[in-house]
Design an enzyme around this catalytic site. Structure first.
Site, PDB file in Angstrom:
ATOM      1  N   HIS A 122      -0.249  15.513  11.501  1.00  0.00           N
ATOM      2  CA  HIS A 122      -1.162  14.733  10.644  1.00  0.00           C
ATOM      3  C   HIS A 122      -2.503  15.464  10.638  1.00  0.00           C
ATOM      4  CE1 HIS A 122      -3.690  11.512   9.091  1.00  0.00           C
ATOM      5  NE2 HIS A 122      -2.590  10.871   8.722  1.00  0.00           N
ATOM      6  N   MET A 173       4.824   3.042  15.228  1.00  0.00           N
ATOM      7  CA  MET A 173       4.319   1.948  14.410  1.00  0.00           C
ATOM      8  C   MET A 173       3.356   1.094  15.236  1.00  0.00           C
ATOM      9  SD  MET A 173       6.368  -1.001  12.362  1.00  0.00           S
ATOM     10  CE  MET A 173       5.986  -2.609  13.009  1.00  0.00           C
ATOM     11  N   HIS A 218       2.417  14.508   3.036  1.00  0.00           N
ATOM     12  CA  HIS A 218       1.367  13.513   3.265  1.00  0.00           C
ATOM     13  C   HIS A 218      -0.010  14.134   3.060  1.00  0.00           C
ATOM     14  CE1 HIS A 218       0.041   9.617   4.560  1.00  0.00           C
ATOM     15  NE2 HIS A 218      -0.791  10.181   5.428  1.00  0.00           N
ATOM     16  N   CYS A 237       3.415   3.078   4.575  1.00  0.00           N
ATOM     17  CA  CYS A 237       4.394   3.865   5.344  1.00  0.00           C
ATOM     18  C   CYS A 237       5.835   3.627   4.880  1.00  0.00           C
ATOM     19  CB  CYS A 237       4.288   3.521   6.827  1.00  0.00           C
ATOM     20  SG  CYS A 237       2.786   4.173   7.567  1.00  0.00           S
ATOM     21  N   HIS A 238       6.164   2.359   4.579  1.00  0.00           N
ATOM     22  CA  HIS A 238       7.574   2.044   4.294  1.00  0.00           C
ATOM     23  C   HIS A 238       7.919   2.100   2.810  1.00  0.00           C
ATOM     24  CE1 HIS A 238       8.388   0.800   8.457  1.00  0.00           C
ATOM     25  NE2 HIS A 238       7.172   0.286   8.442  1.00  0.00           N
ATOM     26  N   CYS A 254       1.824  -2.564   5.272  1.00  0.00           N
ATOM     27  CA  CYS A 254       3.134  -1.951   5.515  1.00  0.00           C
ATOM     28  C   CYS A 254       3.566  -0.950   4.437  1.00  0.00           C
ATOM     29  CB  CYS A 254       4.221  -3.017   5.630  1.00  0.00           C
ATOM     30  SG  CYS A 254       3.710  -4.502   6.507  1.00  0.00           S
TER      31      CYS A 254
HETATM   32 FE1  DHE Z   1      -4.859   7.542   5.082  1.00  0.00          FE
HETATM   33  C1  DHE Z   1      -6.277  10.388   3.839  1.00  0.00           C
HETATM   34  C2  DHE Z   1      -2.283   7.870   2.918  1.00  0.00           C
HETATM   35  C3  DHE Z   1      -3.157   5.157   6.815  1.00  0.00           C
HETATM   36  C4  DHE Z   1      -7.696   6.772   6.735  1.00  0.00           C
HETATM   37  N1  DHE Z   1      -4.365   8.889   3.649  1.00  0.00           N
HETATM   38  C5  DHE Z   1      -5.067  10.025   3.333  1.00  0.00           C
HETATM   39  C6  DHE Z   1      -4.326  10.767   2.343  1.00  0.00           C
HETATM   40  C7  DHE Z   1      -3.202  10.038   2.064  1.00  0.00           C
HETATM   41  C8  DHE Z   1      -3.229   8.870   2.892  1.00  0.00           C
HETATM   42  C9  DHE Z   1      -2.118  10.387   1.082  1.00  0.00           C
HETATM   43  C10 DHE Z   1      -4.724  12.105   1.756  1.00  0.00           C
HETATM   44  C11 DHE Z   1      -5.749  11.944   0.669  1.00  0.00           C
HETATM   45  C12 DHE Z   1      -6.171  13.314   0.144  1.00  0.00           C
HETATM   46  O1  DHE Z   1      -6.467  14.207   0.959  1.00  0.00           O
HETATM   47  O2  DHE Z   1      -6.188  13.494  -1.066  1.00  0.00           O
HETATM   48  N2  DHE Z   1      -3.013   6.679   4.924  1.00  0.00           N
HETATM   49  C13 DHE Z   1      -2.134   6.936   3.935  1.00  0.00           C
HETATM   50  C14 DHE Z   1      -0.967   6.099   4.078  1.00  0.00           C
HETATM   51  O3  DHE Z   1      -0.005   6.010   3.263  1.00  0.00           O
HETATM   52  C15 DHE Z   1      -1.060   5.442   5.393  1.00  0.00           C
HETATM   53  C16 DHE Z   1      -0.130   6.133   6.389  1.00  0.00           C
HETATM   54  C17 DHE Z   1      -0.657   3.969   5.415  1.00  0.00           C
HETATM   55  C18 DHE Z   1      -1.388   3.103   4.443  1.00  0.00           C
HETATM   56  O4  DHE Z   1      -0.890   2.012   4.173  1.00  0.00           O
HETATM   57  O5  DHE Z   1      -2.441   3.459   3.927  1.00  0.00           O
HETATM   58  C19 DHE Z   1      -2.521   5.733   5.748  1.00  0.00           C
HETATM   59  N3  DHE Z   1      -5.343   6.201   6.560  1.00  0.00           N
HETATM   60  C20 DHE Z   1      -4.510   5.325   7.116  1.00  0.00           C
HETATM   61  C21 DHE Z   1      -5.171   4.510   8.107  1.00  0.00           C
HETATM   62  O6  DHE Z   1      -4.651   3.614   8.810  1.00  0.00           O
HETATM   63  C22 DHE Z   1      -6.590   4.951   8.142  1.00  0.00           C
HETATM   64  C23 DHE Z   1      -6.922   5.531   9.530  1.00  0.00           C
HETATM   65  C24 DHE Z   1      -7.551   3.797   7.837  1.00  0.00           C
HETATM   66  C25 DHE Z   1      -7.261   3.120   6.533  1.00  0.00           C
HETATM   67  O7  DHE Z   1      -7.956   3.413   5.562  1.00  0.00           O
HETATM   68  O8  DHE Z   1      -6.323   2.310   6.461  1.00  0.00           O
HETATM   69  C26 DHE Z   1      -6.585   6.043   7.081  1.00  0.00           C
HETATM   70  N4  DHE Z   1      -6.656   8.427   5.259  1.00  0.00           N
HETATM   71  C27 DHE Z   1      -7.702   7.905   5.938  1.00  0.00           C
HETATM   72  C28 DHE Z   1      -8.861   8.765   5.743  1.00  0.00           C
HETATM   73  C29 DHE Z   1      -8.451   9.821   4.916  1.00  0.00           C
HETATM   74  C30 DHE Z   1      -7.056   9.580   4.626  1.00  0.00           C
HETATM   75  C31 DHE Z   1     -10.225   8.554   6.383  1.00  0.00           C
HETATM   76  C32 DHE Z   1      -9.288  11.000   4.429  1.00  0.00           C
HETATM   77  C33 DHE Z   1      -9.392  12.049   5.495  1.00  0.00           C
HETATM   78  C34 DHE Z   1     -10.135  13.290   5.069  1.00  0.00           C
HETATM   79  O9  DHE Z   1     -10.847  13.852   5.929  1.00  0.00           O
HETATM   80  O10 DHE Z   1      -9.984  13.734   3.935  1.00  0.00           O
END
Ligand code: DHE
Length: 544
Positions: free
Chosen positions: A379, A96, A337, A58-59, A55
């Protein structure tokens, strides 16, 4: 005169009476607050863990809200435990996920979490240099590493695959499709980047554990690790000439800060707090988290996006050895983000997802050049760059909140300058919940996922647009009958697309990009919950 005095005396009485009425009316309007439910110490600790894992991203750790709503007790106590537990279990129309319906949380856990968020949030501990140093492990020092690649594999076509729930990284040979090795990383490892030379792989876990893998070793091996905080999501390296492989930087969620590390050893060198004031209301915020980071190829700088502040920082690391870091602070938009470069790598486009906007930062003139309204919750991941036959160079982003990809013009000079920083086209995809998009300079295809869509058909398929004919609807391919489909990546040649089937028994599905036919599936019991996958060559040069 007497009459006038009578009325003058009446005014304050009238005002007091009115204030009393409006206060009473307000109180009548304000929903009654529920009593704070009791939770045992053990359950509170358990709920803290679930909240952190599912959680907080996001929150917010302090629950003040960001991509998700505020979950402070003044909001949560207006609902019953049963109502909150239902929302947690079933999800919301606002995007959500239903943590129960997707099989992550049980009914009991949803209820526990509901009670937990009715309590005051507890701030996690701070994390200082002393703490970091205590976790720093230099497993293989630089002088004990090979002086040339110790294997004959084609490192530039390696793919590092995030195995989220295993807290591991799979390193796959893109030529042979063999899993070369699997290395341990941080908890629920989130993302990774390479050093500019392509030799080192830097990973970051949700628990802020950074690891460094030497791809020259046979097999590739973790050579250093350090925990830079309590929670993090981003990492990158120094990519400017003269600084190749010299530094790495981690963006922490908690404590809100960025940490500069030695690029050869991960020794922590400098912590910089990002706590401070929001760009627009100038209010103090104790949880200004670092979201996406990119490394500039044109200057010795990183672009760091401070989520809740709405500020983009350009951090100049060139004089770090003399004790100086220079920050340029650019007002962008709240709730920054993810994002990526335009094709010239001069402009950085970053989503302010809760504001439905993409902000364009000019890293050469060091200013914000545009704030573009695109659609509901853009996104982009890192986005995708290509030429729209009608509108010229564009950057593309999918959306979480609607089944749509927006194309933004990116050429402020020349034939298409009238299109710069405007949405020139919207493409309809097979579902909302879009997380990632990808193309390649040698490809005519644009691949989009719909990972967080509500419908099963949508989250198990991809939409593929023909870049040469963007008026045509996309080809939609359903790839699985279990799990979710997430994140695409091209091989070095730009003729294969790798896609993850995100499931406990995960698979990597490899497509021929020319025929749009499936080439092969990489299956292995070690592929637990694969999410992002990163080709060495494309990631190193920011090709997307
Ligand atoms: Fe991510 C990138 C944050 C949920 C998979 N994710 C990022 C980035 C951020 C971020 C800030 C950018 C990094 C960068 O480019 O320097 N992600 C968050 C969250 O805060 C969020 C919404 C909730 C959380 O609690 O993490 C979240 N993200 C997810 C998922 O649910 C995903 C699908 C699976 C997981 O890991 O939990 C997921 N995020 C990814 C991936 C990237 C990513 C695979 C890199 C993508 C890329 O091509 O660079």
């Amino acid at each position: 005169m007497k009459k006038l005095l009578f009325y003058v005396l009446l005014i304050p009485i009238f005002l007091i009476a009115n204030i009393g009425i409006s206060k009473a009316a307000e109180e009548a309007k304000a929903p009654a607050l529920q009593p704070v439910p009791e939770i045992s110490k053990e359950d509170f600790a358990k709920a803290t863990g679930i909240y952190f894992n599912r959680c907080g991203g996001c929150h917010g750790t302090l629950r003040k809200g960001a991509t998700g709503k505020s979950l402070m007790p003044d909001k949560t106590l207006t609902k019953t435990v049963a109502k909150l537990a239902g929302i947690i279990y079933d999800g919301t129309e606002g995007g959500m996920p239903g943590w129960g319906t997707t099989g992550v949380l049980s009914k009991e856990e949803s209820e526990l979490l509901a009670k937990f968020i009715q309590h005051e949030p507890v701030a996690p501990p701070e994390w200082n240099m002393k703490d970091m140093k205590a976790t720093w492990k230099l497993i293989v020092p630089p002088d004990k590493r090979p002086t040339a690649p110790a294997h004959k594999r084609n490192i530039e076509n390696f793919f590092a695959v995030i195995l989220r729930d295993a807290g591991q990284i799979g390193i796959i040979d893109g030529d042979t499709k063999e899993i070369v090795t699997v290395v341990n990383s941080g908890f629920a490892v989130h993302t990774l980047r390479y050093s500019y030379s392509g030799r080192y792989l830097y990973t970051i876990g949700r628990d802020a554990k950074a690891t460094m893998v030497d791809l020259w070793m046979n097999p590739p091996q973790t050579v250093a690790e350090v925990k830079t905080g309590i929670e993090a999501r981003s990492i990158d390296s120094s990519k400017y000439k003269g600084f190749y492989d010299k530094y790495a930087v981690v963006g922490n969620y908690w404590p809100p800060s960025y940490v500069i590390l030695d690029g050869q050893t991960l020794e922590p060198l400098k912590i910089v707090s990002t706590r401070g004031y929001t760009y627009d209301t100038n209010e103090y915020h104790p949880e200004l988290r670092v979201a996406s980071i990119v490394a500039s190829h044109h200057a010795p700088e990183w672009v760091l996006n401070i989520k809740e502040a709405g500020i983009t920082l350009l951090v100049d690391y060139s004089k770090l050895s003399e004790g100086t870091i220079t920050e340029t602070r650019i007002d962008a938009e709240r709730f920054l983000h993810d994002g990526g470069w335009d094709k010239t790598k001069r402009y950085f486009l970053v989503a302010a997802n809760m504001r439905d906007k993409v902000v364009v930062i000019d890293t050469k003139d060091r200013k914000r050049v545009a704030v573009v309204e695109t659609g509901v919750k853009p996104h982009p991941g890192r986005g995708a760059n290509f030429n729209d036959p009608k509108n010229g160079p564009v950057y593309a982003t999918p959306h979480l909140g609607e089944p749509m990809v927006a194309l933004i013009g990116t050429a402020p000079e020349g034939k298409y300058k009238g299109n710069a920083w405007k949405v020139v086209r919207k493409l309809k995809t097979a579902g909302e919940g879009g997380l990632f998009i990808k193309t390649h300079p040698r490809s005519n295809n644009l691949w989009v996922d719909h990972t967080l869509a509500k419908s099963e058909d949508a989250y198990r398929s991809v939409s593929i647009f023909n870049i040469k004919d963007l008026d045509a609807p996309p080809k939609i391919i359903k790839l699985a009958d279990r799990g979710r489909i997430v994140h695409m990546e091209y091989n070095k040649a730009g003729d294969e697309v790798w896609i993850a089937l995100w499931d406990k028994k995960g698979e990597i599905i490899v497509f021929d990009d020319n025929t749009l036919k499936e080439k092969t599936r990489i299956t292995d019991s070690r592929l637990v919950t694969p999410t992002g996958k990163f080709n060495v060559y494309n990631t190193r040069y920011d090709i997307y």
